[in-house]
Scaffold this motif. Structure first.
Motif, PDB file in Angstrom:
ATOM      1  N   GLY A 141      16.795  35.742 -35.389  1.00 55.41           N
ATOM      2  CA  GLY A 141      17.148  36.595 -34.260  1.00 55.41           C
ATOM      3  C   GLY A 141      17.692  37.910 -34.794  1.00 55.41           C
ATOM      4  O   GLY A 141      18.491  37.909 -35.722  1.00 55.41           O
ATOM      5  N   VAL A 142      17.262  39.023 -34.218  1.00 51.17           N
ATOM      6  CA  VAL A 142      17.753  40.326 -34.677  1.00 51.17           C
ATOM      7  C   VAL A 142      19.143  40.590 -34.102  1.00 51.17           C
ATOM      8  O   VAL A 142      20.015  41.124 -34.776  1.00 51.17           O
ATOM      9  CB  VAL A 142      16.775  41.453 -34.259  1.00 51.17           C
ATOM     10  CG1 VAL A 142      17.340  42.831 -34.569  1.00 51.17           C
ATOM     11  CG2 VAL A 142      15.430  41.256 -34.946  1.00 51.17           C
ATOM     12  N   ASP A 143      19.369  40.204 -32.853  1.00 54.90           N
ATOM     13  CA  ASP A 143      20.628  40.541 -32.178  1.00 54.90           C
ATOM     14  C   ASP A 143      21.624  39.383 -32.171  1.00 54.90           C
ATOM     15  O   ASP A 143      22.615  39.425 -31.457  1.00 54.90           O
ATOM     16  CB  ASP A 143      20.332  40.974 -30.737  1.00 54.90           C
ATOM     17  CG  ASP A 143      19.360  42.134 -30.725  1.00 54.90           C
ATOM     18  OD1 ASP A 143      19.678  43.164 -31.322  1.00 54.90           O
ATOM     19  OD2 ASP A 143      18.259  41.984 -30.150  1.00 54.90           O
ATOM     20  N   GLY A 144      21.331  38.353 -32.951  1.00 50.33           N
ATOM     21  CA  GLY A 144      22.226  37.200 -32.961  1.00 50.33           C
ATOM     22  C   GLY A 144      21.404  35.941 -33.070  1.00 50.33           C
ATOM     23  O   GLY A 144      20.374  35.920 -33.721  1.00 50.33           O
ATOM     24  N   THR A 145      21.904  34.930 -32.369  1.00 56.00           N
ATOM     25  CA  THR A 145      21.300  33.609 -32.472  1.00 56.00           C
ATOM     26  C   THR A 145      19.841  33.582 -32.008  1.00 56.00           C
ATOM     27  O   THR A 145      19.500  34.197 -31.008  1.00 56.00           O
ATOM     28  CB  THR A 145      22.133  32.640 -31.603  1.00 56.00           C
ATOM     29  OG1 THR A 145      23.491  32.797 -31.989  1.00 56.00           O
ATOM     30  CG2 THR A 145      21.727  31.214 -31.804  1.00 56.00           C
ATOM     31  N   LEU A 146      19.026  32.865 -32.758  1.00 59.01           N
ATOM     32  CA  LEU A 146      17.635  32.645 -32.355  1.00 59.01           C
ATOM     33  C   LEU A 146      17.616  31.439 -31.408  1.00 59.01           C
ATOM     34  O   LEU A 146      18.213  30.407 -31.718  1.00 59.01           O
ATOM     35  CB  LEU A 146      16.781  32.353 -33.591  1.00 59.01           C
ATOM     36  CG  LEU A 146      15.328  31.948 -33.349  1.00 59.01           C
ATOM     37  CD1 LEU A 146      14.485  33.165 -32.975  1.00 59.01           C
ATOM     38  CD2 LEU A 146      14.736  31.286 -34.592  1.00 59.01           C
ATOM     39  N   SER A 165       9.776  31.085 -28.289  1.00 61.87           N
ATOM     40  CA  SER A 165      11.075  31.749 -28.301  1.00 61.87           C
ATOM     41  C   SER A 165      11.474  32.190 -26.894  1.00 61.87           C
ATOM     42  O   SER A 165      10.628  32.474 -26.045  1.00 61.87           O
ATOM     43  CB  SER A 165      11.053  32.941 -29.245  1.00 61.87           C
ATOM     44  OG  SER A 165       9.955  33.766 -28.951  1.00 61.87           O
ATOM     45  N   LYS A 166      12.775  32.245 -26.674  1.00 61.98           N
ATOM     46  CA  LYS A 166      13.303  32.683 -25.377  1.00 61.98           C
ATOM     47  C   LYS A 166      12.818  34.103 -25.113  1.00 61.98           C
ATOM     48  O   LYS A 166      12.720  34.922 -26.020  1.00 61.98           O
ATOM     49  CB  LYS A 166      14.840  32.643 -25.424  1.00 61.98           C
ATOM     50  CG  LYS A 166      15.484  32.589 -24.069  1.00 61.98           C
ATOM     51  CD  LYS A 166      17.008  32.621 -24.204  1.00 61.98           C
ATOM     52  CE  LYS A 166      17.515  34.016 -23.909  1.00 61.98           C
ATOM     53  NZ  LYS A 166      18.812  34.328 -24.409  1.00 61.98           N
ATOM     54  N   LYS A 167      12.515  34.398 -23.866  1.00 57.35           N
ATOM     55  CA  LYS A 167      11.939  35.697 -23.466  1.00 57.35           C
ATOM     56  C   LYS A 167      12.830  36.877 -23.896  1.00 57.35           C
ATOM     57  O   LYS A 167      14.047  36.761 -23.894  1.00 57.35           O
ATOM     58  CB  LYS A 167      11.785  35.695 -21.935  1.00 57.35           C
ATOM     59  CG  LYS A 167      10.600  36.495 -21.447  1.00 57.35           C
ATOM     60  CD  LYS A 167      10.343  36.208 -19.973  1.00 57.35           C
ATOM     61  CE  LYS A 167       9.502  37.305 -19.350  1.00 57.35           C
ATOM     62  NZ  LYS A 167      10.267  38.433 -18.881  1.00 57.35           N
ATOM     63  N   ASP A 168      12.178  37.974 -24.231  1.00 61.03           N
ATOM     64  CA  ASP A 168      12.851  39.256 -24.526  1.00 61.03           C
ATOM     65  C   ASP A 168      13.807  39.215 -25.714  1.00 61.03           C
ATOM     66  O   ASP A 168      14.708  40.039 -25.807  1.00 61.03           O
ATOM     67  CB  ASP A 168      13.611  39.772 -23.286  1.00 61.03           C
ATOM     68  CG  ASP A 168      12.659  40.033 -22.137  1.00 61.03           C
ATOM     69  OD1 ASP A 168      11.498  40.391 -22.409  1.00 61.03           O
ATOM     70  OD2 ASP A 168      13.072  39.854 -20.973  1.00 61.03           O
ATOM     71  N   VAL A 199       7.483  40.346 -46.675  1.00 63.99           N
ATOM     72  CA  VAL A 199       7.300  41.413 -45.682  1.00 63.99           C
ATOM     73  C   VAL A 199       8.034  41.073 -44.388  1.00 63.99           C
ATOM     74  O   VAL A 199       7.873  39.977 -43.847  1.00 63.99           O
ATOM     75  CB  VAL A 199       5.787  41.595 -45.363  1.00 63.99           C
ATOM     76  CG1 VAL A 199       5.578  42.722 -44.359  1.00 63.99           C
ATOM     77  CG2 VAL A 199       4.992  41.842 -46.634  1.00 63.99           C
ATOM     78  N   ASN A 200       8.851  41.992 -43.882  1.00 63.44           N
ATOM     79  CA  ASN A 200       9.598  41.753 -42.638  1.00 63.44           C
ATOM     80  C   ASN A 200       9.048  42.619 -41.519  1.00 63.44           C
ATOM     81  O   ASN A 200       8.854  43.815 -41.705  1.00 63.44           O
ATOM     82  CB  ASN A 200      11.077  42.122 -42.825  1.00 63.44           C
ATOM     83  CG  ASN A 200      11.701  41.338 -43.956  1.00 63.44           C
ATOM     84  OD1 ASN A 200      11.561  40.124 -44.016  1.00 63.44           O
ATOM     85  ND2 ASN A 200      12.361  42.025 -44.869  1.00 63.44           N
ATOM     86  N   ILE A 201       8.820  41.990 -40.355  1.00 61.17           N
ATOM     87  CA  ILE A 201       8.324  42.740 -39.204  1.00 61.17           C
ATOM     88  C   ILE A 201       9.223  42.414 -38.012  1.00 61.17           C
ATOM     89  O   ILE A 201       9.545  41.251 -37.769  1.00 61.17           O
ATOM     90  CB  ILE A 201       6.866  42.331 -38.839  1.00 61.17           C
ATOM     91  CG1 ILE A 201       5.957  42.389 -40.067  1.00 61.17           C
ATOM     92  CG2 ILE A 201       6.308  43.221 -37.735  1.00 61.17           C
ATOM     93  CD1 ILE A 201       4.599  41.746 -39.834  1.00 61.17           C
ATOM     94  N   MET A 202       9.628  43.437 -37.273  1.00 57.81           N
ATOM     95  CA  MET A 202      10.447  43.208 -36.081  1.00 57.81           C
ATOM     96  C   MET A 202       9.538  43.156 -34.854  1.00 57.81           C
ATOM     97  O   MET A 202       8.677  44.010 -34.687  1.00 57.81           O
ATOM     98  CB  MET A 202      11.447  44.357 -35.948  1.00 57.81           C
ATOM     99  CG  MET A 202      12.803  43.911 -35.502  1.00 57.81           C
ATOM    100  SD  MET A 202      12.973  43.983 -33.742  1.00 57.81           S
ATOM    101  CE  MET A 202      13.097  45.751 -33.537  1.00 57.81           C
ATOM    102  N   HIS A 203       9.716  42.104 -34.042  1.00 54.72           N
ATOM    103  CA  HIS A 203       8.919  41.965 -32.826  1.00 54.72           C
ATOM    104  C   HIS A 203       9.862  41.829 -31.636  1.00 54.72           C
ATOM    105  O   HIS A 203      10.908  41.201 -31.747  1.00 54.72           O
ATOM    106  CB  HIS A 203       8.077  40.676 -32.880  1.00 54.72           C
ATOM    107  CG  HIS A 203       6.844  40.773 -33.703  1.00 54.72           C
ATOM    108  ND1 HIS A 203       5.706  41.390 -33.275  1.00 54.72           N
ATOM    109  CD2 HIS A 203       6.574  40.303 -34.945  1.00 54.72           C
ATOM    110  CE1 HIS A 203       4.772  41.298 -34.206  1.00 54.72           C
ATOM    111  NE2 HIS A 203       5.271  40.648 -35.237  1.00 54.72           N
ATOM    112  N   SER A 204       9.467  42.373 -30.499  1.00 55.45           N
ATOM    113  CA  SER A 204      10.312  42.157 -29.320  1.00 55.45           C
ATOM    114  C   SER A 204       9.564  41.455 -28.195  1.00 55.45           C
ATOM    115  O   SER A 204      10.136  41.199 -27.146  1.00 55.45           O
ATOM    116  CB  SER A 204      10.892  43.487 -28.834  1.00 55.45           C
ATOM    117  OG  SER A 204       9.854  44.413 -28.709  1.00 55.45           O
TER     118      SER A 204
END
Ligand code: NAP
Ligand code: MN
Length: 266
Positions: A126-131, A209-212, A222-227
């Motif tokens: 998770g980028v903003d905290g817990t996955l 994964s939980k929405k949004d 390689v790291n990729i950020m997805h939203s």
């Protein structure tokens, strides 16, 4: 023999590149970056991961040879002072081709399906905290995950990130993927198995994964950020990666040499 070289960029690796080119020229090897048969990686295991991803689109037509300029690697097993011997064997011997399993994922977003192969592992955080994710195995609910992340590794990747998470080391003849947890939270709503799980070929797991959520997806280095990831399907890939073996170096000897390093005479 058509070959290409990828190096780590440090002075020793760069000088070995020059040495390799001149030894290879003497043997009539052809330097070809576009359609090599052999990809030489000079550096560490990380360099070999880069080499793998540079040629992943033609993975069935290439084989990888790793030369290490630091410590012994799992993919890089030739030493700097063995270059001459390596080139001689490449010119004169027919190697045994060992083929290692890869992991594949299909990432479902709201607009597209993305496909990736990995040599070591995929990881999700998770980028903003817990996955927060639901994990299905073979299309049935397995567990509700809440925690720092999930790592899906190949057998040869089992000695990398997976090992740091307490996952098992898996012999590469066992075609499988391993699901390991990174710091799962366990309570009455979210409960995970806790131990890592091996899935055989032809099984799959879906990470929904939980929405949004913003998710950091790593494919090896390689790291990729997805939203907008909806789900990720993980399985053993149908394609494999090839390594020519010019001399035996059993997997368990690599494990012992890399992690235990006992003096066997004691
Ligand atoms: P890095 O930070 O240099 O790699 C971390 C270490 O993992 C390095 O010592 C690397 O060897 C080693 N390594 C790579 N593949 C391995 C394998 N199959 N078996 C045993 N050790 C292995 O980054 P990098 O070189 O780009 O490598 C990316 C890899 O780092 C990822 O695929 C992941 O497995 C690993 N990683 C580990 C952790 C962790 O253990 N906590 C966290 C993130 C990533 P070299 O020095 O020879 O490159
Ligand atoms: Mn590295």
């Amino acid at each position: 023999m058509k070959y290409t070289i990828i190096d780590r960029g440090d002075a020793l690796s760069k000088s070995l590149v020059q040495q390799f080119h001149s030894l290879a020229a003497e043997r009539g090897f052809i330097h070809n970056n576009e359609q090599p048969e052999i990809v030489i990686s000079i550096g560490g295991d990380g360099t070999l991961l880069q080499a793998f991803h540079n040629y992943v689109d033609c993975i069935a037509d290439v084989a990888f040879v790793g030369i290490h300029t630091g410590h012994l690697g799992f993919y890089a097993d030739w030493k700097a002072d063995e270059l001459e011997e390596l080139v001689r064997l490449m010119a004169e011997e027919t190697p045994i081709m060992v083929r290692y399993p890869l992991a594949q994922i299909e990432v479902e977003t709201s607009t597209e399906t993305l496909h990736y192969l990995s040599l070591n592992e995929f990881s999700l955080k998770g980028v903003d905290g817990t996955l927060v994710a639901q994990i299905n195995v073979n299309d049935e609910l397995f567990e509700m995950f809440r925690g720092d992340g999930i790592v899906i590794s190949t057998p040869t990747g089992s000695t990398a990130y997976n090992k740091s998470l307490g996952g098992a080391i898996v012999h590469p003849s066992i075609e499988s993927i391993q699901i390991a947890e990174i710091a799962s939270i366990n309570n009455r709503v979210f409960r995970t198995l806790g131990s890592s799980v091996l899935l055989p070929k032809h099984h799959h797991c879906d990470i929904i994964s939980k929405k949004d959520q913003r998710i950091q997806l790593s494919i090896d280095h390689v790291n990729i950020m997805h939203s907008d990831i909806k789900s990720i399907r993980c399985s053993v890939a149908s394609r494999k990666v090839s390594f020519p073996r010019y001399r035996p170096f059993p997997f368990w000897n690599r494990v012992r040499d890399a992690f235990l390093d006992y003096d066997v005479r004691d």
